[in-house]
Enzyme design. Structure first.
Site, PDB file in Angstrom:
ATOM      1  CG  HIS A 154      -0.232  -0.130   2.536  1.00  0.00           C
ATOM      2  ND1 HIS A 154       0.252   0.951   3.223  1.00  0.00           N
ATOM      3  CD2 HIS A 154       0.063  -1.219   3.274  1.00  0.00           C
ATOM      4  CE1 HIS A 154       0.808   0.544   4.345  1.00  0.00           C
ATOM      5  NE2 HIS A 154       0.712  -0.770   4.401  1.00  0.00           N
ATOM      6  CG  ASP A 155      -0.377   4.225   1.241  1.00  0.00           C
ATOM      7  OD1 ASP A 155      -1.255   4.978   0.773  1.00  0.00           O
ATOM      8  OD2 ASP A 155      -0.585   3.464   2.208  1.00  0.00           O
ATOM      9  N   GLY A 206       5.237  -1.105   2.416  1.00  0.00           N
ATOM     10  CA  GLY A 206       4.384   0.056   2.263  1.00  0.00           C
ATOM     11  C   GLY A 206       5.135   1.375   2.219  1.00  0.00           C
TER      12      GLY A 206
END
Length: 264
Positions: free
Chosen positions: A121-122, A139
């Site tokens: 994520h991200d 992440g």
């Protein structure tokens, strides 16, 4: 849409250009958008709020847009955004973003992503990168343009990789990797600069000379990071053609947290 195999399950709310092709047994969710010319292979799952640009080649057995592997995630409408002309080989997993950051996992344009790559994520991936097999990004990792990751590279969360940097096979990054730097090891250590890659991208001898001088200031003169930044800033005077490269290096180093530091 004649490009969709009859065994594929495409939600009626998904927005696919009429030129998109979808292989057998692929599943596409209601919030997915795919632009013209993209091909999606067999047995893929594309879900979440995922936007895919033009002329991408997505091979079989990929999982794109699944929720983040983050215990704090509570169903927020975060996103995965993939640009144009990317090649995504087999068994890759790209997760959507998380509300603790921008909420978006982003992949730019013209990237070559080999099998079994994970983008958590991200993550934010630039343009013209190459990720060899089994590269794994935790992440919030940021990857600049033209970065090359050797096979089995593992990157710790929140690490940044500057433009034109490169890792050797099985490298383990716990610190930021500055632009142009080649690293290797567990943990990774700086070995040289990516001179051959710069030559292939049209860098002039004067610009490459400035990159060599930056490497010397960072790794060969026993300077603190602040002293190295001051030495690097002076290079723009003697190498005016390399001023953008100097500014890119200084901006990257300025954005490095003292706690994380750079690969040494």
């Amino acid at each position: 849409m004649t490009g969709i195999h009859p065994t594929a399950l495409v939600d009626p709310q998904a927005q696919l250009d009429s030129s998109v092709s979808v292989g057998p047994y692929t599943v596409i969710g209601p919030h997915v958008k795919v632009a013209a010319g993209t091909t999606i292979g067999a047995h893929c799952v594309i879900e979440g709020h995922t936007t895919i640009g033009r002329d991408n080649r997505i091979f079989q057995f990929n999982s794109l847009g699944a929720i983040p592997q983050d215990k704090k995630y509570a169903g927020e409408p975060c996103e995965l955004v993939i640009g144009d002309r990317n090649t995504i080989r087999e068994f890759c997993t790209f997760n959507i973003g998380s509300p603790g950051d921008t909420g978006v996992t982003r992949v730019g344009d013209d990237n070559w992503i080999m099998a079994y790559v994970h983008l958590a994520h991200d993550c934010d991936v630039g343009n013209h990168t190459i990720f060899a097999n089994n590269s794994q990004l935790a992440g919030h990792v940021h990857v600049g343009d033209w970065v090359i990751l050797g096979g089995f590279t593992v990157v710790h969360q929140f690490v940044r990789l500057g433009a034109h940097s490169m890792t050797a096979m099985c490298s383990l990054l716990f610190a930021d990797l500055p632009p142009f730097v080649m690293c290797q090891g567990q943990p990774a250590e700086a070995r040289s600069m990516n001179y051959e890659g710069l030559r292939r991208r049209g860098y002039t001898p004067d610009r490459i000379a400035a990159v060599k001088a930056m490497h010397k200031a960072l790794y060969r003169e026993d300077l603190t990071l602040e002293q190295a930044k001051a030495r690097i800033a002076e290079l723009a005077v003697g190498h005016p053609e390399a001023a953008p490269d100097v500014q890119a290096m200084l901006a990257f180093l300025t954005g490095t947290s003292p706690q994380r530091g750079i690969v040494r």
